[in-house]
Design a protein around this motif. Sequence first.
Motif, PDB file in Angstrom:
ATOM      1  N   HIS A 131      40.019  69.848  20.565  1.00 45.35           N
ATOM      2  CA  HIS A 131      39.953  68.449  20.961  1.00 45.35           C
ATOM      3  C   HIS A 131      38.574  68.158  21.519  1.00 45.35           C
ATOM      4  CE1 HIS A 131      44.134  67.557  20.249  1.00 45.35           C
ATOM      5  NE2 HIS A 131      44.427  68.722  20.787  1.00 45.35           N
ATOM      6  N   GLU A 144      36.024  60.725  12.853  1.00 41.77           N
ATOM      7  CA  GLU A 144      36.981  60.141  11.911  1.00 41.77           C
ATOM      8  C   GLU A 144      36.326  59.017  11.102  1.00 41.77           C
ATOM      9  OE1 GLU A 144      40.100  59.190  14.655  1.00 41.77           O
ATOM     10  OE2 GLU A 144      40.904  61.230  14.621  1.00 41.77           O
ATOM     11  N   LEU A 197      37.893  66.298   8.421  1.00 42.93           N
ATOM     12  CA  LEU A 197      37.744  66.710   9.815  1.00 42.93           C
ATOM     13  C   LEU A 197      39.040  67.402  10.182  1.00 42.93           C
ATOM     14  CD1 LEU A 197      36.537  66.639  12.695  1.00 42.93           C
ATOM     15  CD2 LEU A 197      37.562  64.357  12.937  1.00 42.93           C
ATOM     16  N   ASP A 198      38.951  68.660  10.562  1.00 43.95           N
ATOM     17  CA  ASP A 198      40.146  69.429  10.901  1.00 43.95           C
ATOM     18  C   ASP A 198      40.282  69.514  12.412  1.00 43.95           C
ATOM     19  OD1 ASP A 198      42.250  71.135  11.195  1.00 43.95           O
ATOM     20  OD2 ASP A 198      41.422  72.733   9.950  1.00 43.95           O
ATOM     21  N   LEU A 199      41.189  68.705  12.953  1.00 44.47           N
ATOM     22  CA  LEU A 199      41.467  68.740  14.386  1.00 44.47           C
ATOM     23  C   LEU A 199      42.767  69.478  14.682  1.00 44.47           C
ATOM     24  CD1 LEU A 199      40.443  65.097  15.379  1.00 44.47           C
ATOM     25  CD2 LEU A 199      39.130  67.197  15.674  1.00 44.47           C
ATOM     26  N   GLU A 247      31.849  74.367  16.702  1.00 44.22           N
ATOM     27  CA  GLU A 247      33.017  74.025  15.898  1.00 44.22           C
ATOM     28  C   GLU A 247      32.645  73.383  14.553  1.00 44.22           C
ATOM     29  OE1 GLU A 247      36.115  74.765  16.369  1.00 44.22           O
ATOM     30  OE2 GLU A 247      36.118  75.432  18.451  1.00 44.22           O
ATOM     31  N   ARG A 271      35.033  72.991  11.676  1.00 40.94           N
ATOM     32  CA  ARG A 271      36.040  71.924  11.634  1.00 40.94           C
ATOM     33  C   ARG A 271      35.626  70.795  10.684  1.00 40.94           C
ATOM     34  NH1 ARG A 271      40.846  72.964  14.407  1.00 40.94           N
ATOM     35  NH2 ARG A 271      40.412  74.605  15.889  1.00 40.94           N
ATOM     36  N   GLU A 322      35.839  62.055  18.666  1.00 42.28           N
ATOM     37  CA  GLU A 322      36.838  62.118  17.603  1.00 42.28           C
ATOM     38  C   GLU A 322      36.842  60.847  16.761  1.00 42.28           C
ATOM     39  OE1 GLU A 322      40.756  63.398  18.761  1.00 42.28           O
ATOM     40  OE2 GLU A 322      39.975  65.232  19.675  1.00 42.28           O
TER      41      GLU A 322
END
Length: 184
Positions: free
Chosen positions: A2, A12, A152-154, A135, A138, A8
Motif C-alpha cells: 500500500h 491508477e 499496477l499490482d497492489l 516496489e 508492482r 495509488e
Amino acid sequence: MHFAPDTEVTLEFTVALANTVAGATKSGRDEISTPSELTALLDAYGYTGRFDRDQAELLDVRDTRSRLREVWLLERDAAVAEVNGMLQAAKALPHLVRHDTFDWHLHATDQQAPLAERIRVEVSLALVDVIRTDEMNRLRACEADDCDGLLLDLSRNGSKRFCSVRCGNRMNMVAFRQRVAGSA
C-alpha cells in the motif's frame, strides 16, 4: 503493498492513461484521439488546473503517455534517471496542497502549468514512492499475448498478471483449449 492514497490514485491514473493506446483497449483504437476523450479521462480522475482542450495539448499528453509507458517498464535505477529528468525539466518544487475533495497531497507544479507537464510531474512524484520502497516489480506489462496494456499490482502477494478481467479470461480460454487439444 500500500502506497499513500494520492500515490495509488496517480499510479491508477497512469495505467488508465497508458492503456488508452490501441493495443491495450477493448475497442482496439486509441481512446484519447480527441480533446473530448482526454477530458473525459481527466474528469474521471478528478484532474484540476489548466486545460487548453486543444489539439496541441492532446498531442503533448499523447507524447507523455508514450514516455510514461516506457518508464513504467524500466528497471529501478533506469527509472530514477527518467523520474529525475522529468522533475528537473519542470523545475518541480514539491508542496502540500488540499483542494476540492482531496485531502493533503503533493503537487510540484503550478496549477496553470501545461497539462502534460503536470501529468509528468505527478506521475514522477508517485514513482518516487515506488522507487524508494523498491516496489518497481508492482508496475508491469500485461501477460496476455495480444495486449499492450500495463498494470499496477497492489495485491498482497504481487501475483496480478493481466491488465483486465477480459485479458485474464481470454488467456485462460486459450490455455484451456490448448490443454483440451493436447489431451485429444
